[in-house]
Design an enzyme around this catalytic site. Structure first.
Site, PDB file in Angstrom:
ATOM      1  N   GLN A 125       6.124  -3.536   6.761  1.00 31.65           N
ATOM      2  CA  GLN A 125       6.406  -2.453   7.702  1.00 31.65           C
ATOM      3  C   GLN A 125       5.426  -2.468   8.876  1.00 31.65           C
ATOM      4  O   GLN A 125       5.807  -2.209  10.027  1.00 31.65           O
ATOM      5  CB  GLN A 125       6.360  -1.118   6.960  1.00 31.65           C
ATOM      6  CG  GLN A 125       7.424  -0.988   5.879  1.00 31.65           C
ATOM      7  CD  GLN A 125       7.113   0.101   4.866  1.00 31.65           C
ATOM      8  OE1 GLN A 125       6.222   0.923   5.066  1.00 31.65           O
ATOM      9  NE2 GLN A 125       7.845   0.099   3.758  1.00 31.65           N
ATOM     10  N   ASN A 180       8.789  -1.244  -4.592  1.00 32.82           N
ATOM     11  CA  ASN A 180       8.097   0.037  -4.669  1.00 32.82           C
ATOM     12  C   ASN A 180       7.795   0.503  -3.252  1.00 32.82           C
ATOM     13  O   ASN A 180       6.764   0.186  -2.699  1.00 32.82           O
ATOM     14  CB  ASN A 180       6.796  -0.095  -5.471  1.00 32.82           C
ATOM     15  CG  ASN A 180       5.937   1.147  -5.338  1.00 32.82           C
ATOM     16  OD1 ASN A 180       6.439   2.234  -5.058  1.00 32.82           O
ATOM     17  ND2 ASN A 180       4.646   0.999  -5.518  1.00 32.82           N
ATOM     18  N   GLY A 213       1.972   5.399   1.186  1.00 29.14           N
ATOM     19  CA  GLY A 213       2.094   6.295   2.334  1.00 29.14           C
ATOM     20  C   GLY A 213       2.977   5.786   3.453  1.00 29.14           C
ATOM     21  O   GLY A 213       3.666   4.773   3.351  1.00 29.14           O
ATOM     22  N   HIS A 221       8.056  -7.356  -3.933  1.00 31.14           N
ATOM     23  CA  HIS A 221       6.821  -7.894  -4.512  1.00 31.14           C
ATOM     24  C   HIS A 221       7.067  -9.208  -5.244  1.00 31.14           C
ATOM     25  O   HIS A 221       7.369  -9.216  -6.442  1.00 31.14           O
ATOM     26  CB  HIS A 221       6.216  -6.871  -5.476  1.00 31.14           C
ATOM     27  CG  HIS A 221       5.602  -5.687  -4.796  1.00 31.14           C
ATOM     28  ND1 HIS A 221       4.269  -5.641  -4.445  1.00 31.14           N
ATOM     29  CD2 HIS A 221       6.148  -4.532  -4.375  1.00 31.14           C
ATOM     30  CE1 HIS A 221       4.014  -4.486  -3.845  1.00 31.14           C
ATOM     31  NE2 HIS A 221       5.135  -3.801  -3.786  1.00 31.14           N
ATOM     32  N   GLU A 277       4.911 -11.268  -6.244  1.00 33.82           N
ATOM     33  CA  GLU A 277       3.877 -11.491  -7.261  1.00 33.82           C
ATOM     34  C   GLU A 277       4.203 -10.821  -8.587  1.00 33.82           C
ATOM     35  O   GLU A 277       3.616 -11.157  -9.621  1.00 33.82           O
ATOM     36  CB  GLU A 277       2.522 -10.990  -6.751  1.00 33.82           C
ATOM     37  CG  GLU A 277       2.263  -9.506  -6.900  1.00 33.82           C
ATOM     38  CD  GLU A 277       3.081  -8.639  -5.956  1.00 33.82           C
ATOM     39  OE1 GLU A 277       3.159  -7.416  -6.182  1.00 33.82           O
ATOM     40  OE2 GLU A 277       3.639  -9.172  -4.989  1.00 33.82           O
ATOM     41  N   CYS A 288       5.530  -5.602   1.542  1.00 34.28           N
ATOM     42  CA  CYS A 288       5.783  -4.167   1.361  1.00 34.28           C
ATOM     43  C   CYS A 288       5.250  -3.354   2.548  1.00 34.28           C
ATOM     44  O   CYS A 288       5.819  -3.403   3.628  1.00 34.28           O
ATOM     45  CB  CYS A 288       5.215  -3.709   0.028  1.00 34.28           C
ATOM     46  SG  CYS A 288       6.053  -2.251  -0.634  1.00 34.28           S
ATOM     47  N   LEU A 289       4.163  -2.601   2.400  1.00 33.17           N
ATOM     48  CA  LEU A 289       3.620  -1.853   3.527  1.00 33.17           C
ATOM     49  C   LEU A 289       3.192  -2.812   4.635  1.00 33.17           C
ATOM     50  O   LEU A 289       3.321  -2.500   5.822  1.00 33.17           O
ATOM     51  CB  LEU A 289       2.433  -0.998   3.073  1.00 33.17           C
ATOM     52  CG  LEU A 289       1.867  -0.005   4.091  1.00 33.17           C
ATOM     53  CD1 LEU A 289       2.912   1.010   4.530  1.00 33.17           C
ATOM     54  CD2 LEU A 289       0.639   0.711   3.534  1.00 33.17           C
ATOM     55  N   GLY A 299       0.813  -1.208   0.000  1.00 36.88           N
ATOM     56  CA  GLY A 299       0.000   0.000   0.000  1.00 36.88           C
ATOM     57  C   GLY A 299       0.845   1.256   0.000  1.00 36.88           C
ATOM     58  O   GLY A 299       2.080   1.194   0.070  1.00 36.88           O
ATOM     59  N   GLY A 353       8.889   3.836  -0.227  1.00 39.36           N
ATOM     60  CA  GLY A 353       9.653   5.013   0.158  1.00 39.36           C
ATOM     61  C   GLY A 353       9.990   5.043   1.634  1.00 39.36           C
ATOM     62  O   GLY A 353      10.589   6.003   2.123  1.00 39.36           O
TER      63      GLY A 353
END
Length: 375
Positions: A262, A300, A232, A344, A346, A258-259, A230, A302
């Site tokens: 975190q 992907n 942000g 990722h 996938e 990913c998100l 996701g 930040g």
């Protein structure tokens, strides 16, 4: 070229730096977001529709964008998620037999403003040196002062909660309802191909909104849990972090990407931080510390997990590291069936270097289901 006389446009960075270009399709427009770049040579349609890119102005480092058109089967969500596109050469004509439409038509259908003819090599070099920052692309080149005022009001990505902008509003099901296993997935910006990978391994998935409680997710009595990718900053996702903490207390498997990776770290008391430049591309090298094997991965993000805190946490083990900067690329809990990665699997850039992560998840699910049946 389709447009012989294209409308002038600019990219204005938050620090006042300006790059000039032309409007794609000779359109007027303005778009704001955090400027970032992706080093992938292909896959622009996946990039544009990935919810993880919500709120970002995307710079493509590949010099030619649009040359293979778009295909309706190659989207990761129901709409374009980037704020705007910045490229060097935009191809109005395409030559791919499997394409449904050209990229210009696709962008128009999604009301996305794009600029081309930008010196993207110089732009990416500048971002590398000065870091990701907010920016605006616009054809309003004669009123830069006004653009600066508007840009100053755009919130920083740090501290910004964006999952609520891309998550499903209501729970929904994906896959075969007669599948062997059931998975509760927390949607904080999930990609369709993640659901495809779970479903093809004999799972029926119930996808829940970003702020769903553990109690609600557990009512379905799933065999395992998943927390998605996701956009942000992860730290404002207090509901997701709380849900992850409750899932961890159970003995059921949990996988995060990913998100989601975190969020799992935060649920274990490990902080995250905004990177000078994120990792975005399909050629990022990862080392699996358990096997010693390298993986070429799609990334992907930040934000990243604090490595020192992860190493000091007695309940965690770092399983993967990024070979370019030694950032944390994967963790697992030592006494729980909980693991996550910062990339990722996938997206298949290797193309199959990281497929085993889904298989590992299902081995944990099968083991847990067998133990439950024996009790």
């Amino acid at each position: 070229m389709k447009y012989q006389s294209k409308r002038r446009a600019l990219l204005l960075l938050a620090d006042g730096t300006i790059f000039y270009g032309k409007s794609v399709g000779n359109k007027e427009g303005t778009a704001f977001g955090e400027v970032c770049f992706n080093t992938g040579m292909t896959g622009y349609q996946e990039i544009f529709t990935d919810p993880s890119y919500f709120g970002q102005l995307m710079v493509t480092t590949n010099a030619h964008i649009g040359n293979y058109g778009t295909n309706k089967e190659e989207i990761e969500s129901e709409s374009v998620k980037i704020s705007g596109l910045i490229c060097r050469n935009f191809s109005y004509e395409y030559s791919r037999p499997l394409a449904d439409t050209g990229l210009e038509e696709f962008l128009n259908a999604n009301n996305l403003f794009a600029i081309s003819d930008v010196d993207t090599r110089a732009l990416v070099s500048y971002i590398r040196d000065n870091g990701a920052m907010n920016a605006v692309i616009s054809t309003d080149i004669d009123d830069v002062d006004n653009l600066k005022k508007q840009l100053a009001a755009v919130p920083s990505m740090e501290g910004l909660e964006l999952s609520s902008k891309v998550s499903t509003q209501e729970p929904y099901y994906y896959g075969n309802e007669n599948a062997t296993y059931k998975i509760s997935a927390l949607d904080i910006g999930i990609k369709k191909n993640i659901l495809r990978n779970l479903a093809k391994r004999d799972a029926y998935i119930k996808v829940f909104p970003y702020n769903t409680t553990f109690e609600e997710m557990s009512k379905w009595n799933p065999d395992a849990y998943f927390i998605s990718n996701g956009p942000g900053d992860p730290e404002p996702l207090t509901d997701a972090i709380a849900a992850a903490g409750e899932i961890i207390k159970t003995d059921k498997p949990l996988f995060g990407i990913c998100l989601g990776h975190q969020v799992i770290a935060l649920a274990n008391g490990v902080s995250t931080y905004k990177m000078h430049n994120g990792h975005r591309g399909i050629n990022h090298p990862i080392l699996n510390l358990a096997t010693g094997r390298g993986e070429i991965t799609s990334q992907n993000h930040g934000f990243a997990v604090n490595r020192e805190e992860a190493e000091a946490n007695p309940d965690l083990e770092i399983t993967h590291v990024h070979l370019n900067d030694d950032t944390v690329a994967g963790i697992r809990m030592k006494n729980k069936d909980v693991f996550s990665v910062q990339y990722h699997p996938e997206a298949s850039p290797g193309p199959h270097d990281a497929d085993y992560l889904f298989d590992d998840f299902f081995r944990l699910i099968e083991k847990t289901a067998k133990q439950t049946a024996e009790v």
